[in-house]
Design a protein around this motif. Sequence first.
Motif, PDB file in Angstrom:
ATOM      1  N   GLN A 245     -41.250  -1.580 -34.825  1.00 46.38           N
ATOM      2  CA  GLN A 245     -41.989  -0.454 -34.243  1.00 46.38           C
ATOM      3  C   GLN A 245     -42.274  -0.697 -32.774  1.00 46.38           C
ATOM      4  O   GLN A 245     -42.113   0.205 -31.928  1.00 46.38           O
ATOM      5  N   SER A 246     -42.690  -1.907 -32.436  1.00 44.37           N
ATOM      6  CA  SER A 246     -42.969  -2.259 -31.047  1.00 44.37           C
ATOM      7  C   SER A 246     -41.724  -2.141 -30.190  1.00 44.37           C
ATOM      8  O   SER A 246     -41.783  -1.719 -29.032  1.00 44.37           O
ATOM      9  N   SER A 247     -40.579  -2.488 -30.748  1.00 49.30           N
ATOM     10  CA  SER A 247     -39.310  -2.378 -30.030  1.00 49.30           C
ATOM     11  C   SER A 247     -39.001  -0.924 -29.700  1.00 49.30           C
ATOM     12  O   SER A 247     -38.644  -0.586 -28.566  1.00 49.30           O
ATOM     13  N   PHE A 248     -39.126  -0.054 -30.696  1.00 51.77           N
ATOM     14  CA  PHE A 248     -38.885   1.375 -30.464  1.00 51.77           C
ATOM     15  C   PHE A 248     -39.847   1.913 -29.404  1.00 51.77           C
ATOM     16  O   PHE A 248     -39.440   2.662 -28.509  1.00 51.77           O
ATOM     17  N   ASP A 249     -41.103   1.545 -29.512  1.00 51.42           N
ATOM     18  CA  ASP A 249     -42.100   2.046 -28.568  1.00 51.42           C
ATOM     19  C   ASP A 249     -41.795   1.598 -27.145  1.00 51.42           C
ATOM     20  O   ASP A 249     -41.908   2.388 -26.194  1.00 51.42           O
ATOM     21  N   ARG A 250     -41.433   0.329 -26.971  1.00 51.51           N
ATOM     22  CA  ARG A 250     -41.163  -0.189 -25.620  1.00 51.51           C
ATOM     23  C   ARG A 250     -39.977   0.524 -24.980  1.00 51.51           C
ATOM     24  O   ARG A 250     -39.963   0.788 -23.777  1.00 51.51           O
ATOM     25  N   LEU A 251     -38.986   0.846 -25.791  1.00 53.89           N
ATOM     26  CA  LEU A 251     -37.783   1.502 -25.281  1.00 53.89           C
ATOM     27  C   LEU A 251     -37.957   3.015 -25.161  1.00 53.89           C
ATOM     28  O   LEU A 251     -37.068   3.703 -24.646  1.00 53.89           O
ATOM     29  N   GLY A 252     -39.089   3.547 -25.623  1.00 48.88           N
ATOM     30  CA  GLY A 252     -39.340   4.986 -25.522  1.00 48.88           C
ATOM     31  C   GLY A 252     -38.546   5.788 -26.525  1.00 48.88           C
ATOM     32  O   GLY A 252     -38.143   6.925 -26.249  1.00 48.88           O
ATOM     33  N   SER A 253     -38.348   5.212 -27.713  1.00 50.58           N
ATOM     34  CA  SER A 253     -37.552   5.875 -28.746  1.00 50.58           C
ATOM     35  C   SER A 253     -38.424   6.225 -29.936  1.00 50.58           C
ATOM     36  O   SER A 253     -39.348   5.486 -30.288  1.00 50.58           O
ATOM     37  N   SER A 254     -38.138   7.356 -30.568  1.00 41.74           N
ATOM     38  CA  SER A 254     -38.862   7.760 -31.767  1.00 41.74           C
ATOM     39  C   SER A 254     -38.288   7.026 -32.976  1.00 41.74           C
ATOM     40  O   SER A 254     -37.087   7.094 -33.237  1.00 41.74           O
ATOM     41  N   ILE A 255     -39.138   6.351 -33.722  1.00 41.70           N
ATOM     42  CA  ILE A 255     -38.658   5.554 -34.847  1.00 41.70           C
ATOM     43  C   ILE A 255     -38.325   6.399 -36.059  1.00 41.70           C
ATOM     44  O   ILE A 255     -37.496   6.012 -36.898  1.00 41.70           O
ATOM     45  N   GLY A 256     -38.956   7.567 -36.170  1.00 39.72           N
ATOM     46  CA  GLY A 256     -38.655   8.466 -37.282  1.00 39.72           C
ATOM     47  C   GLY A 256     -38.802   7.775 -38.626  1.00 39.72           C
ATOM     48  O   GLY A 256     -39.807   7.122 -38.904  1.00 39.72           O
ATOM     49  N   THR A 257     -37.752   7.879 -39.465  1.00 39.63           N
ATOM     50  CA  THR A 257     -37.778   7.270 -40.806  1.00 39.63           C
ATOM     51  C   THR A 257     -36.980   5.972 -40.846  1.00 39.63           C
ATOM     52  O   THR A 257     -36.580   5.519 -41.912  1.00 39.63           O
ATOM     53  N   TYR A 258     -36.765   5.370 -39.677  1.00 42.53           N
ATOM     54  CA  TYR A 258     -35.898   4.192 -39.612  1.00 42.53           C
ATOM     55  C   TYR A 258     -36.389   3.058 -40.504  1.00 42.53           C
ATOM     56  O   TYR A 258     -35.588   2.421 -41.207  1.00 42.53           O
ATOM     57  N   LEU A 259     -37.687   2.774 -40.500  1.00 44.12           N
ATOM     58  CA  LEU A 259     -38.199   1.658 -41.298  1.00 44.12           C
ATOM     59  C   LEU A 259     -37.942   1.875 -42.785  1.00 44.12           C
ATOM     60  O   LEU A 259     -37.558   0.940 -43.500  1.00 44.12           O
ATOM     61  N   THR A 260     -38.126   3.094 -43.241  1.00 46.85           N
ATOM     62  CA  THR A 260     -37.874   3.402 -44.650  1.00 46.85           C
ATOM     63  C   THR A 260     -36.386   3.373 -44.951  1.00 46.85           C
ATOM     64  O   THR A 260     -35.948   2.794 -45.951  1.00 46.85           O
ATOM     65  N   ASP A 261     -35.592   4.009 -44.067  1.00 43.25           N
ATOM     66  CA  ASP A 261     -34.151   4.106 -44.304  1.00 43.25           C
ATOM     67  C   ASP A 261     -33.464   2.743 -44.281  1.00 43.25           C
ATOM     68  O   ASP A 261     -32.508   2.502 -45.018  1.00 43.25           O
ATOM     69  N   SER A 262     -33.946   1.850 -43.414  1.00 43.90           N
ATOM     70  CA  SER A 262     -33.281   0.557 -43.249  1.00 43.90           C
ATOM     71  C   SER A 262     -33.826  -0.530 -44.166  1.00 43.90           C
ATOM     72  O   SER A 262     -33.218  -1.600 -44.286  1.00 43.90           O
TER      73      SER A 262
END
Length: 464
Positions: free
Chosen positions: A394-411
């Motif tokens: 989550q911190s990685s997505f936030d730093r890069l300015g990207s929306s994480i969406g359902t990535y944690l669940t999907d992956s």
Amino acid sequence: MKKINKLIKILFLTIVTLAFSCSDVLVNEDPNGVVIDELPPEVILPGAQTLPAATLMTTMNELGNTMVATWSGNAQQVQAPYFVEFQYQLSTDFYSGIWDNLMAVTGNLTQIINNRNPGNYDYFKGASKIYRAFYFQYLVDLYGDIPFSEIHQRGANLFPSYDNQQEIYVDLITQINNAIIQMNTTDANSVIPMGTNDVIMGGNISQWIKFGNSIKLRMLLRMYDYAQTDPHLLTFLNDEFALLNQTNAAFLTVGDDVTINPGYVDQSNRMNPFVETFGYDPGQFGVTGSQTFSNLRAGPTTFLVEFLDGTSTNIVDARLDRLYATRGGQTSIQGNTQGGGDQPSRIGPGLLMSPEQDGYIMTASESLFLQSEAVFKGLLTSGNAKNLFQSAIQSSFDRLGSSIGTYLTDSNNVDKIGWDGSSNKLEAIITQKWIDLGGTNGIETWIEYTVTGFPSNMPLPRHY
């Protein structure tokens, strides 16, 4: 005005740094000038922090990203970018700037540590011990045995002896411990605050302690497997982990990215070094035709693109569009086989934000990945390994300015990138760290690869 004043100090300290590579006997000192031993830490600190960071963000970053299949380039074009790297033509001067720069400019940190000016400079000294340990760990990781115990004596010792790499690691950990004690127990009434002279933490001592503990955790984990065959070293590591657990040590966590900004401005040699090296010419930020040569040559590998666009994992990772951006004529992010003739996409908006952007020293996500690994291995007793792992992503997505969406669940159930689906949790941690730090700290991902072998199935460059 504050930014300009800081930059003037840094330019001045670039000259000061030269004193650590020359003999006092051979240098003609101006009797009317300032003697380096008399400079107060307030003057030395901004440059002491800024100069090694430039090497971390550029030369070290580039080396790591090319060695671990993150960056590629069209090696068959006229300029032949990365020809030497992809051919593994390792000569005595291969990326020698890493050794030359870090060995020399960390002398300013040693000068602060050994400072004898009147006044209580415990905060300056403690922070400098932690920051110097950060760079000497990399020197050990990259070169093995190096000069350490006799370094930075200038004319008093022109040929410092080499120390054993294991002993240096132990000494660095001990120095971090001493630095934390020094900052925690100093006389609060007399201690001189670092304030804006500290262009990393702004004088925030609690953040320096978190940074120190995070560096220490990284070193302890890096030695742990090796220590299983060395009872004396294993005892030392177990004692250190016990200390971390007993004191409930604080590490860098969400929102605690360690960054540096001495006052970067959109001018030649004053921009953020990463942006100036891999981004745009001064005054031309965002103008595609004014990209620097390094930006035109650096782009993602096919291996990385296929890992993030779902080809390899069946999971689309939105960080791809923040890490890289299309070139003219491309409709989607394109990679290139290292040594191949295709032109990969360019570095993207999650890494190139502005000429004045902060430079990254250590990210919160890396610290969280380290904590996840330590908890999973039973070395840290506080925290949940899976939660720390997912917080790091989550911190990685936030730093890069990207929306994480359902990535944690999907992956989550996918091998190598999700926690529950990976039979080898360490592989998932290191692979996610490779994705996260690609472009930000390439050298760290390469060192992790040499230790763990992850990411697995990394292709070798195509020789031609």
